[in-house]
Design a protein around this motif. Sequence first.
Motif, PDB file in Angstrom:
ATOM      1  N   ILE A 116      31.787  30.830  29.089  1.00 58.09           N
ATOM      2  CA  ILE A 116      31.663  30.322  30.254  1.00 58.09           C
ATOM      3  C   ILE A 116      31.918  28.765  30.676  1.00 58.09           C
ATOM      4  O   ILE A 116      32.272  28.232  29.808  1.00 58.09           O
ATOM      5  CB  ILE A 116      29.652  30.399  30.332  1.00 58.09           C
ATOM      6  CG1 ILE A 116      29.705  31.522  29.949  1.00 58.09           C
ATOM      7  CG2 ILE A 116      29.649  29.756  30.674  1.00 58.09           C
ATOM      8  CD1 ILE A 116      27.697  31.460  29.597  1.00 58.09           C
ATOM      9  N   ARG A 117      32.244  28.683  31.427  1.00 61.96           N
ATOM     10  CA  ARG A 117      33.167  27.315  31.972  1.00 61.96           C
ATOM     11  C   ARG A 117      31.919  26.566  32.536  1.00 61.96           C
ATOM     12  O   ARG A 117      32.134  25.330  32.392  1.00 61.96           O
ATOM     13  CB  ARG A 117      34.322  27.569  33.487  1.00 61.96           C
ATOM     14  CG  ARG A 117      35.071  28.410  32.911  1.00 61.96           C
ATOM     15  CD  ARG A 117      36.699  28.441  34.002  1.00 61.96           C
ATOM     16  NE  ARG A 117      37.932  29.077  33.246  1.00 61.96           N
ATOM     17  CZ  ARG A 117      38.477  28.815  33.932  1.00 61.96           C
ATOM     18  NH1 ARG A 117      38.694  28.132  34.795  1.00 61.96           N
ATOM     19  NH2 ARG A 117      40.107  29.521  33.076  1.00 61.96           N
ATOM     20  N   SER A 118      30.976  27.193  32.761  1.00 67.31           N
ATOM     21  CA  SER A 118      30.205  26.014  33.409  1.00 67.31           C
ATOM     22  C   SER A 118      28.415  26.564  33.850  1.00 67.31           C
ATOM     23  O   SER A 118      28.410  27.035  34.223  1.00 67.31           O
ATOM     24  CB  SER A 118      31.014  24.872  35.165  1.00 67.31           C
ATOM     25  OG  SER A 118      30.126  25.657  35.884  1.00 67.31           O
ATOM     26  N   LEU A 119      27.482  25.303  33.748  1.00 69.29           N
ATOM     27  CA  LEU A 119      26.540  26.452  33.398  1.00 69.29           C
ATOM     28  C   LEU A 119      25.603  25.124  34.153  1.00 69.29           C
ATOM     29  O   LEU A 119      25.986  23.839  34.477  1.00 69.29           O
ATOM     30  CB  LEU A 119      25.474  25.966  32.279  1.00 69.29           C
ATOM     31  CG  LEU A 119      25.988  27.172  31.587  1.00 69.29           C
ATOM     32  CD1 LEU A 119      25.422  27.185  30.249  1.00 69.29           C
ATOM     33  CD2 LEU A 119      25.754  28.564  32.063  1.00 69.29           C
ATOM     34  N   PRO A 120      24.706  26.020  35.268  1.00 67.28           N
ATOM     35  CA  PRO A 120      23.738  24.602  36.350  1.00 67.28           C
ATOM     36  C   PRO A 120      23.106  23.819  35.025  1.00 67.28           C
ATOM     37  O   PRO A 120      22.277  24.374  33.593  1.00 67.28           O
ATOM     38  CB  PRO A 120      23.154  25.882  36.386  1.00 67.28           C
ATOM     39  CG  PRO A 120      23.440  27.031  36.691  1.00 67.28           C
ATOM     40  CD  PRO A 120      24.752  27.385  35.705  1.00 67.28           C
ATOM     41  N   GLU A 121      23.382  22.746  35.876  1.00 68.26           N
ATOM     42  CA  GLU A 121      22.443  22.006  34.501  1.00 68.26           C
ATOM     43  C   GLU A 121      21.320  22.382  34.069  1.00 68.26           C
ATOM     44  O   GLU A 121      21.299  21.483  33.387  1.00 68.26           O
ATOM     45  CB  GLU A 121      22.019  19.984  35.753  1.00 68.26           C
ATOM     46  CG  GLU A 121      22.176  19.153  35.015  1.00 68.26           C
ATOM     47  CD  GLU A 121      23.000  18.659  34.368  1.00 68.26           C
ATOM     48  OE1 GLU A 121      23.120  18.333  33.185  1.00 68.26           O
ATOM     49  OE2 GLU A 121      24.367  18.794  34.714  1.00 68.26           O
ATOM     50  N   GLY A 122      20.300  22.686  34.970  1.00 65.77           N
ATOM     51  CA  GLY A 122      18.974  22.836  33.943  1.00 65.77           C
ATOM     52  C   GLY A 122      19.178  23.983  32.762  1.00 65.77           C
ATOM     53  O   GLY A 122      18.637  23.529  31.611  1.00 65.77           O
ATOM     54  N   LEU A 123      19.929  24.825  33.152  1.00 68.18           N
ATOM     55  CA  LEU A 123      20.318  26.262  32.174  1.00 68.18           C
ATOM     56  C   LEU A 123      21.216  25.126  31.437  1.00 68.18           C
ATOM     57  O   LEU A 123      20.757  25.107  29.504  1.00 68.18           O
ATOM     58  CB  LEU A 123      21.005  27.658  32.814  1.00 68.18           C
ATOM     59  CG  LEU A 123      21.416  28.064  31.751  1.00 68.18           C
ATOM     60  CD1 LEU A 123      19.891  28.732  31.512  1.00 68.18           C
ATOM     61  CD2 LEU A 123      22.030  29.018  32.633  1.00 68.18           C
ATOM     62  N   ALA A 124      22.259  24.085  31.186  1.00 66.69           N
ATOM     63  CA  ALA A 124      22.914  23.590  29.992  1.00 66.69           C
ATOM     64  C   ALA A 124      21.968  23.247  29.113  1.00 66.69           C
ATOM     65  O   ALA A 124      21.929  22.477  27.866  1.00 66.69           O
ATOM     66  CB  ALA A 124      23.892  22.876  30.786  1.00 66.69           C
ATOM     67  N   ALA A 125      20.609  22.125  30.119  1.00 68.40           N
ATOM     68  CA  ALA A 125      19.902  21.632  29.065  1.00 68.40           C
ATOM     69  C   ALA A 125      19.115  22.363  28.241  1.00 68.40           C
ATOM     70  O   ALA A 125      18.924  22.279  26.817  1.00 68.40           O
ATOM     71  CB  ALA A 125      19.095  20.172  29.921  1.00 68.40           C
ATOM     72  N   ALA A 126      18.253  23.750  28.917  1.00 65.08           N
ATOM     73  CA  ALA A 126      17.494  24.363  28.051  1.00 65.08           C
ATOM     74  C   ALA A 126      18.651  24.720  26.776  1.00 65.08           C
ATOM     75  O   ALA A 126      17.831  25.255  25.849  1.00 65.08           O
ATOM     76  CB  ALA A 126      17.388  25.936  28.843  1.00 65.08           C
ATOM     77  N   VAL A 127      20.214  25.299  26.640  1.00 62.72           N
ATOM     78  CA  VAL A 127      20.536  25.796  26.513  1.00 62.72           C
ATOM     79  C   VAL A 127      20.905  24.870  25.378  1.00 62.72           C
ATOM     80  O   VAL A 127      20.648  25.266  23.835  1.00 62.72           O
ATOM     81  CB  VAL A 127      21.684  26.355  26.843  1.00 62.72           C
ATOM     82  CG1 VAL A 127      22.673  26.745  25.664  1.00 62.72           C
ATOM     83  CG2 VAL A 127      21.543  27.402  27.385  1.00 62.72           C
ATOM     84  N   GLY A 128      20.960  23.267  25.237  1.00 63.52           N
ATOM     85  CA  GLY A 128      21.533  22.886  24.009  1.00 63.52           C
ATOM     86  C   GLY A 128      23.183  22.478  24.336  1.00 63.52           C
ATOM     87  O   GLY A 128      23.685  22.350  24.873  1.00 63.52           O
ATOM     88  N   PRO A 129      23.594  20.974  23.469  1.00 57.80           N
ATOM     89  CA  PRO A 129      24.392  21.064  23.572  1.00 57.80           C
ATOM     90  C   PRO A 129      26.088  21.880  23.044  1.00 57.80           C
ATOM     91  O   PRO A 129      25.670  23.163  22.085  1.00 57.80           O
ATOM     92  CB  PRO A 129      24.619  19.412  22.047  1.00 57.80           C
ATOM     93  CG  PRO A 129      23.075  19.364  21.985  1.00 57.80           C
ATOM     94  CD  PRO A 129      22.791  20.756  22.418  1.00 57.80           C
ATOM     95  N   GLY A 130      27.330  21.908  23.619  1.00 58.40           N
ATOM     96  CA  GLY A 130      28.267  22.576  23.659  1.00 58.40           C
ATOM     97  C   GLY A 130      28.056  23.722  24.389  1.00 58.40           C
ATOM     98  O   GLY A 130      29.079  24.164  23.517  1.00 58.40           O
TER      99      GLY A 130
END
Length: 176
Positions: free
Chosen positions: A154-168
């Motif tokens: 996965i190259r990029s995640l939507p901002e809200g999903l990236a925050a929910a999944v966590g760092p890295g």
Amino acid sequence: AERPIRIGDVVTVGDVSGKVARIRARATAVIDFDNKEVIIPNKAFITSHVVNWTLSNQIIRLLIKVGVGYGSDIALVQRVILEVVHGNADVLPEPAPSVFMVAFGDSSLDFEIRAFVDALDKRLRVQHEINQGISRALQDRGIDIPFPQRDLHIRSLPEGLAAAVGPGAGGTGTGR
């Protein structure tokens, strides 16, 4: 004068396959494998591609494909499969059955089995018995029949999903 089909022959005309039931002056009745009677104009037997599965003999080839896990002993797999095929009483000894590794697949080493039976109506039953025997024999020897596996990057995640999944986890790298 020419007799390319007879009553009782198993034929394929276009997309219809079945047993010839009646031959009349204008049309031929074929009972398909769903037991439906299909009327085919005789013109189709002259102008279309026709396969008569039983015209000169009943012997038919089975082509069975099986994949095994990478790292499997290819010679062992070939021996095991051949034992199963030779163990089926309906498989003809001539032409002799064969097993070949034909490809390095996405998730498996791909093998093809070629064997012959003496009647079209034995085809599915014998194929089932061979498949079942191969599955059991490979499992008994610890040889895996893999399922397709995929790695996702996965190259990029939507901002809200990236925050929910966590760092890295992808996205902006902010870990928000």
